[in-house]
Structure formats: structure tokens, C-alpha cells
Design a protein around this motif. Structure first.
Motif, PDB file in Angstrom:
ATOM      1  N   ASP A  85      -6.289   5.410   1.437  1.00 45.56           N
ATOM      2  CA  ASP A  85      -6.772   6.536   0.851  1.00 45.56           C
ATOM      3  C   ASP A  85      -8.184   6.484   1.114  1.00 45.56           C
ATOM      4  O   ASP A  85      -8.984   5.481   0.804  1.00 45.56           O
ATOM      5  N   SER A  86      -9.079   7.445   1.066  1.00 44.29           N
ATOM      6  CA  SER A  86     -10.186   7.848   1.508  1.00 44.29           C
ATOM      7  C   SER A  86     -11.030   7.138   0.474  1.00 44.29           C
ATOM      8  O   SER A  86     -12.278   6.671   0.867  1.00 44.29           O
ATOM      9  N   PHE A  87     -10.861   6.885  -0.673  1.00 41.80           N
ATOM     10  CA  PHE A  87     -11.907   6.469  -1.568  1.00 41.80           C
ATOM     11  C   PHE A  87     -11.740   5.033  -2.090  1.00 41.80           C
ATOM     12  O   PHE A  87     -12.435   4.356  -2.909  1.00 41.80           O
ATOM     13  N   VAL A  88     -10.813   4.245  -1.252  1.00 47.08           N
ATOM     14  CA  VAL A  88     -10.915   2.772  -1.285  1.00 47.08           C
ATOM     15  C   VAL A  88     -11.966   2.204  -0.860  1.00 47.08           C
ATOM     16  O   VAL A  88     -12.488   2.926   0.444  1.00 47.08           O
ATOM     17  N   PRO A  89     -12.674   1.272  -1.445  1.00 50.10           N
ATOM     18  CA  PRO A  89     -14.004   0.763  -0.770  1.00 50.10           C
ATOM     19  C   PRO A  89     -13.727   0.246   0.553  1.00 50.10           C
ATOM     20  O   PRO A  89     -12.842  -0.752   0.875  1.00 50.10           O
ATOM     21  N   THR A  90     -14.374   0.613   1.601  1.00 56.57           N
ATOM     22  CA  THR A  90     -14.288   0.288   3.045  1.00 56.57           C
ATOM     23  C   THR A  90     -14.638  -1.395   3.330  1.00 56.57           C
ATOM     24  O   THR A  90     -14.223  -1.861   4.178  1.00 56.57           O
ATOM     25  N   ALA A 119      -1.771   8.170   1.969  1.00 54.96           N
ATOM     26  CA  ALA A 119      -1.566   6.619   2.092  1.00 54.96           C
ATOM     27  C   ALA A 119       0.139   6.580   1.486  1.00 54.96           C
ATOM     28  O   ALA A 119       0.904   6.138   2.361  1.00 54.96           O
ATOM     29  N   GLU A 120       0.070   7.020   0.045  1.00 53.56           N
ATOM     30  CA  GLU A 120       1.505   6.722  -0.351  1.00 53.56           C
ATOM     31  C   GLU A 120       2.456   7.620   0.353  1.00 53.56           C
ATOM     32  O   GLU A 120       3.550   7.011   0.558  1.00 53.56           O
ATOM     33  N   ARG A 121       2.180   8.756   0.758  1.00 51.56           N
ATOM     34  CA  ARG A 121       3.141   9.507   1.649  1.00 51.56           C
ATOM     35  C   ARG A 121       3.435   9.058   3.029  1.00 51.56           C
ATOM     36  O   ARG A 121       4.606   9.028   3.050  1.00 51.56           O
ATOM     37  N   ARG A 122       2.504   8.308   3.626  1.00 53.79           N
ATOM     38  CA  ARG A 122       2.924   7.765   4.771  1.00 53.79           C
ATOM     39  C   ARG A 122       3.721   6.585   4.773  1.00 53.79           C
ATOM     40  O   ARG A 122       4.637   6.235   5.689  1.00 53.79           O
ATOM     41  N   VAL A 123       3.362   5.942   3.582  1.00 50.92           N
ATOM     42  CA  VAL A 123       4.445   4.447   3.431  1.00 50.92           C
ATOM     43  C   VAL A 123       5.780   5.221   3.113  1.00 50.92           C
ATOM     44  O   VAL A 123       6.829   4.601   3.642  1.00 50.92           O
ATOM     45  N   ARG A 124       5.938   6.086   2.427  1.00 49.14           N
ATOM     46  CA  ARG A 124       7.227   6.763   1.974  1.00 49.14           C
ATOM     47  C   ARG A 124       7.931   7.101   3.160  1.00 49.14           C
ATOM     48  O   ARG A 124       9.062   6.830   3.252  1.00 49.14           O
ATOM     49  N   ASP A 125       7.308   7.848   3.856  1.00 43.86           N
ATOM     50  CA  ASP A 125       7.952   8.489   5.220  1.00 43.86           C
ATOM     51  C   ASP A 125       8.107   7.400   6.463  1.00 43.86           C
ATOM     52  O   ASP A 125       8.743   7.762   7.423  1.00 43.86           O
ATOM     53  N   GLY A 126       7.634   6.295   6.165  1.00 46.13           N
ATOM     54  CA  GLY A 126       7.638   5.262   7.276  1.00 46.13           C
ATOM     55  C   GLY A 126       6.630   5.237   8.246  1.00 46.13           C
ATOM     56  O   GLY A 126       6.663   4.540   9.325  1.00 46.13           O
ATOM     57  N   GLY A 127       5.712   6.277   8.258  1.00 45.55           N
ATOM     58  CA  GLY A 127       4.518   6.132   9.004  1.00 45.55           C
ATOM     59  C   GLY A 127       3.638   5.160   9.091  1.00 45.55           C
ATOM     60  O   GLY A 127       2.972   5.030  10.068  1.00 45.55           O
ATOM     61  N   ALA A 128       3.707   4.427   7.921  1.00 48.16           N
ATOM     62  CA  ALA A 128       2.710   3.446   7.851  1.00 48.16           C
ATOM     63  C   ALA A 128       3.498   2.436   6.940  1.00 48.16           C
ATOM     64  O   ALA A 128       4.359   2.452   5.909  1.00 48.16           O
ATOM     65  N   THR A 129       3.217   0.882   7.464  1.00 50.67           N
ATOM     66  CA  THR A 129       3.906  -0.121   6.845  1.00 50.67           C
ATOM     67  C   THR A 129       3.162  -0.607   5.420  1.00 50.67           C
ATOM     68  O   THR A 129       3.830  -0.835   4.543  1.00 50.67           O
ATOM     69  N   LEU A 130       1.787  -0.405   5.511  1.00 50.80           N
ATOM     70  CA  LEU A 130       1.184  -0.767   4.555  1.00 50.80           C
ATOM     71  C   LEU A 130       0.210   0.251   4.044  1.00 50.80           C
ATOM     72  O   LEU A 130      -0.328   0.937   4.584  1.00 50.80           O
ATOM     73  N   GLY A 131       0.057   0.641   2.561  1.00 49.43           N
ATOM     74  CA  GLY A 131      -0.807   1.419   2.351  1.00 49.43           C
ATOM     75  C   GLY A 131      -1.890   0.916   1.079  1.00 49.43           C
ATOM     76  O   GLY A 131      -1.470   0.185   0.298  1.00 49.43           O
ATOM     77  N   LEU A 132      -2.995   1.484   1.304  1.00 48.08           N
ATOM     78  CA  LEU A 132      -3.995   1.130   0.294  1.00 48.08           C
ATOM     79  C   LEU A 132      -4.440   2.274  -0.600  1.00 48.08           C
ATOM     80  O   LEU A 132      -4.866   3.198   0.097  1.00 48.08           O
ATOM     81  N   CYS A 133      -4.156   2.340  -1.880  1.00 49.37           N
ATOM     82  CA  CYS A 133      -4.428   3.516  -2.514  1.00 49.37           C
ATOM     83  C   CYS A 133      -4.220   3.221  -4.004  1.00 49.37           C
ATOM     84  O   CYS A 133      -3.898   2.053  -4.484  1.00 49.37           O
ATOM     85  N   ALA A 134      -4.816   4.216  -4.727  1.00 53.61           N
ATOM     86  CA  ALA A 134      -4.655   4.224  -6.306  1.00 53.61           C
ATOM     87  C   ALA A 134      -3.147   4.768  -6.580  1.00 53.61           C
ATOM     88  O   ALA A 134      -2.768   5.467  -6.006  1.00 53.61           O
ATOM     89  N   LEU A 135      -2.615   4.057  -7.561  1.00 52.90           N
ATOM     90  CA  LEU A 135      -1.322   4.618  -7.871  1.00 52.90           C
ATOM     91  C   LEU A 135      -1.381   5.722  -8.851  1.00 52.90           C
ATOM     92  O   LEU A 135      -1.749   5.081 -10.017  1.00 52.90           O
ATOM     93  N   LEU A 136      -0.858   6.732  -8.444  1.00 53.11           N
ATOM     94  CA  LEU A 136      -0.494   7.629  -9.604  1.00 53.11           C
ATOM     95  C   LEU A 136       0.671   7.233 -10.360  1.00 53.11           C
ATOM     96  O   LEU A 136       1.429   6.256  -9.769  1.00 53.11           O
TER      97      LEU A 136
END
Lengths: 284, 284
Positions: A85-90, A119-136
DNA sequence: ACGTTCCATCTCCTTTACAGATGGTTTTCA
DNA sequence: TGAAAACCATCTGTAAAGGAGATGGAACGT
């Protein structure tokens, strides 16, 4: 390279005639003189020297292919795709990925950096293995989350904005009088979002453009502290003092998430530990 | 890629069994499952998909090799090495080289950028095919020179320097009272150089560090106008008004040089014309 | 149910890669 | 100066690899 065809043959465990013949066929097929055979020992022509370095490039690529295949055969996941997710410190992410490439040079890494919720959506649909994000608060059972750090949030506004010179304590009602700039998931149904206070909100997908609007004084909003630290120090933004955590949370948790049904590969597990090792002390 | 092994065979003009067998041996040698054959038509496994892109990289490199070989066989020089003196304006050179790579993508280009005099020396000893430099009066017969442009020279000094506030006309004698910062060829015997006026000179190999010293006010010197334009505009340097061309030339010719005994290749000739086409109107 | 399309497997053949032997030339060294 | 050594090109024979063609079985569409 080896000084002579014979020496090259010894090096490659081939007889001299094999080397000689191989080079001749290469010269024939390309229609080029690669060696100057006038002397006792064959000498590169200019074309041969240049093409030899080109050929070495090909070999390097081929060796990289073999190494990748071997790594995969040895159990490494073929590809590690990460959504951030875009606001994760780079900073820590970049350092972590750099170290990952050092530890697993043959691992193909794919990175998505997108707006909030992606990020969460991509992990959910399998587009990404790992997601870095804030958890809603939408935490569900099929996602495994690992806490990485807390991002402190700072409600900020431009110094030219009325809220900057507000003397009363900033209650929910006072905040509600002004436009609030929020991040929003473009695919989510625009409904009552988390920590939305004002009835008038401007929605942004991109945190950078939201910052632009904050700097221009179009409204107030909460930003990750590390992204506005410089602006706060230089006075281009001022911090709103809101004490009530019921109005706005002071920080938000940052998590690494992945699909429980798909266990992480070796590289992903290594990166996860590396990210936990990283000092997430903000700054860039 | 093609949808099925049979289709791949048709595309590559091979029978289906050849494709099938080739892929099987590849899978065996790497110890990896590249295709999922459970369905009617084989489907990439994750490993297969990742390694296929890696393999395409190898192919691209190999094709680049073949193209380079063909270009050379067609008459292109195998390599074009260019030596550039450091005060040659980089803008036109960069544009020219970029266009060269568009016109001859298979040509291996090598670039040397060094201090003054180095370009001529490299062309002389065969280290470089083409040299871009100012011609000192040492013109000899074995070097062919092509005029590219004139670089206007500006005698400059820092505003803090005594010469900046000198009211008398700047004669040779007045200049001689101050330290002159000059460019020098490190390998040349330090003798009476071109347009050296002051008896006290500081010698620099690198034009950038000389500019630093000029800005710091350590002395005066002549700089190519395009390199000090910004500093003159902002007042960090002032121009010395010297009318007498016998003291200091107002401009210096920029030439492309090459060894007469070694005729230029196709790419070199093309670049030479391209450089003449370039507008050398300074700026960067 | 039948034709089509797909894959795997087998056999046969061609091409390629390599080993080994030979002869000629250059370099080295006594 | 002359023999030994090292080098290369070329020839021949062989082993391996690559590909063609045929066959059989499974999946798909009509």
C-alpha cells in the motif's frame, strides 16, 4: 583467453581439433574472421574481441537461467510477488528487498505499489503472495497477518487554513465544519469509512496528491507522520492537536498479510523475518 | 505461448513429437515440472512461467549477438571508441551518441572522457578511433581534423577577487600580477603553454575542479562560455573585459580528429556527420 | 457416436559434436 | 643448426543429440 586453441582445449577438457573445428564453423556461419591465424598462436581480430564479450553476456544469462532453475528445484518459490500500500514507509521495504536479493539472487521478485486497499485485494485474489498494508477492521480468517510496526498518524493542515488558527479545543464538531481529505479504496463501495469525521470529504486514491492538496490548504486530514515530518518542521504544515482517540486514532498498525491456504515459500518467509528485523523508525 | 505443443510445433516448423521430447528432456535435466499436463492442453506451472521469461532473456541476448555479428559482417566497424576532452559541451555529444545508437543499435560504443590533451593522445596511440577536442597548434600530418564548432572563451574571476574591481584596462601586465588557473595536460612536459599570461599559474587536469577554485576566488582563468553562463548570470562569477586577442583568444576551435592511416568505419562517419548536424549552441 | 485434436512414446535417420591420428609450421633451446 | 616441443588445420570414425514419422490413447466438439 587461454592463449591458444590447445590451451583452451585443455581448459575445457576437449581435444584441440574440437576447438579448432568449433571456431571454424562459427566463423563460417557468421561469415566473419574471428581470429588472426597468421602468427604462431591465433590472435583475436577486432570483431572476435567484441563478439567474445557479447558471447560472454549470453553465457551469463544462460547461467542465470540455470541457477534460477536449480534454486526452484531446491525448493525456492519460483516467484515472489509483493503488494504494498502506498503509505507504507518505503525505506525499510527497500532495504528489506535489497537484502532479499542478496540472500536469494535467483528469486524473481514482483512488486505492486498501489493505493490503499489494493494490497489486501491482491493477496485475496491471489495476484500477490505477500501484502504490506494497514489492516482495516475487515480482518477475515483466510488472511494471516503479522504485525510489523505502528505508523503514527498526524492530523495536519496548512498554516493558511482556518483550523490552524483555531483557539478552541478541536472537538469532532469543529473538525466537521471543514473539508476532510481522506484516502479511499477506489473499488470499495463509498460508504461510512474508518475515522471519517467531516461530512464533507474529498477522496484520494494517491497519498502523494492528497499531500499536495493538504499543502495547498484545501482541508485537513491525517497523514502518516514520516511523510509530513519535513513539512511540519519547515512550517508548511501544522499539526492539529486532537487528544480524543475516539475521534482519530493516534497510530495505525502495519501488517504483512498472506493467504493462509497458500503457505509461504522460503523466500517469502525470509523476507518476513527480515522486515521484522528492520527498524521501522520512519524517515522516508 | 502457442496454446499447445502441436501449435508450437506448427509455429516452429517442427513435428509435435520434437516439441514434446525437447520439453521433456529440459524438465529432466533441470529436475523441474515446467508444464501441468493434467488437462487436455499443457499449462505452464508457476516455475515454467517464470523460467520461460528467463529463457526469453537468454534468447534476446543471443539474437543481439547474431545481429552484431551480421552488422560487422555487413561492413560495420566492430567497435567505435571515442575520446572526448572534458570541456567539450556534453549536450550535443550526448544527443549525437543517442542518435548513433538509434541508427546502429548493434554497434559497440566505448567512450573516454578525460582531461585536456587526452583525446588527442588516445587517437594518436590507437586507443580511440575518434577524438573530440580542441586542437592545440601541434597539428601533425597523421591526424585528420574536422571542424565542429567554435567554443567561445570567457575570462572570468570571482566577484571577490581584486581583478573584479579593477578599473584600469586589463593589460597583460595587470593580469600577470594575479594567479592564473589553467588547464594542463598531465603527461605533457610543463613548459610554456598556450595563452598562459601570468607567471604564477595553478594547473588543473579537471575542468570542474578548476571551476570550483575560480568560484572560490583563488585566481582568474578562461572558461568555455557555456560552462560559466549560469555562474555569470547569477553573479557568482564576473567576466573580465580583455579586448586584445593577442593576450587571450576569444574562442577556440572544436574538432573531431582521427588517424589518417586508419580510415573511419561506417558508424564513425555517420557520427561525424551527425555531430556536424548538431547545433552546438552551447547550453550544457 | 464419430471425427478432430491433443499428447506420449517408439523407431529410424540426419546432423552435430567430439576424439584421435596425421602432417605442416613456428618457436625454443641446446 | 638441428632436434624437440608446441602449435594449428584437416581427415576419419564414432557417439550423442535432434528431429521426422508412425502409433495409440485421451479429451473435446458436434
Amino acid at each position: 583467453m587461454a592463449g591458444s586453441f590447445s590451451a583452451a582445449g585443455r581448459k575445457l577438457r576437449r581435444v584441440q581439433s574440437a576447438i579448432s573445428h568449433a571456431i571454424q564453423t562459427l566463423e563460417d556461419t557468421q561469415g566473419l574472421q574471428l581470429f588472426d591465424r597468421s602468427g604462431r598462436t591465433p590472435r583475436f581480430t577486432e570483431a572476435g574481441r567484441v563478439l567474445a564479450t557479447q558471447a560472454r553476456q549470453v553465457l551469463r544469462q544462460a547461467e542465470a537461467f540455470e541457477r534460477a532453475a536449480q534454486s526452484i528445484a531446491a525448493g525456492l518459490e519460483p516467484e515472489l510477488s509483493i503488494a504494498v500500500d502506498s503509505f507504507v514507509p518505503t525505506g525499510p521495504v527497500i532495504r528489506g528487498l535489497a537484502n532479499l536479493q542478496l540472500a536469494f539472487p535467483d528469486l524473481t521478485v514482483t512488486l505492486f505499489t498501489e493505493g490503499i486497499g489494493a494490497a489486501e485485494r491482491r493477496v485475496r485474489d491471489g495476484g500477490a503472495t505477500l501484502g504490506l498494508c494497514a489492516l482495516l477492521p475487515s480482518t477475515t480468517q483466510d488472511l494471516q497477518a503479522t504485525a510489523l510496526t505502528q505508523v503514527t498518524l498526524a492530523p495536519v493542515v496548512a498554516p493558511t487554513h482556518p483550523l490552524a488558527s483555531e483557539t478552541r479545543p478541536l472537538t469532532r464538531d469543529i473538525l466537521a465544519e471543514h473539508v476532510q481529505l481522506i484516502l479511499t479504496d477506489p473499488l470499495q463501495r463509498p460508504g461510512p469509512s474508518f475515522s471519517v469525521v467531516s461530512p464533507r470529504v474529498w477522496r484520494f486514491v494517491d497519498i502523494a496528491s492528497r499531500l499536495e492538496f493538504l499543502l495547498a490548504g484545501f482541508g485537513w486530514g491525517t497523514m502518516p507522520h514520516h511523510l509530513v515530518e519535513a513539512a511540519l518542521d519547515s512550517g508548511r504544515l501544522v499539526r492539529l492537536m486532537i487528544d480524543d482517540p475516539a475521534v482519530l486514532p493516534g497510530s495505525i498498525g502495519l501488517f504483512a498479510i498472506h493467504d493462509r491456504r497458500r503457505p509461504l515459500g522460503i523466500g517469502a518467509r525470509w523476507l518476513l523475518e527480515e522486515l521484522q528485523r528492520q527498524g521501522w523508525c520512519a524517515k522516508s
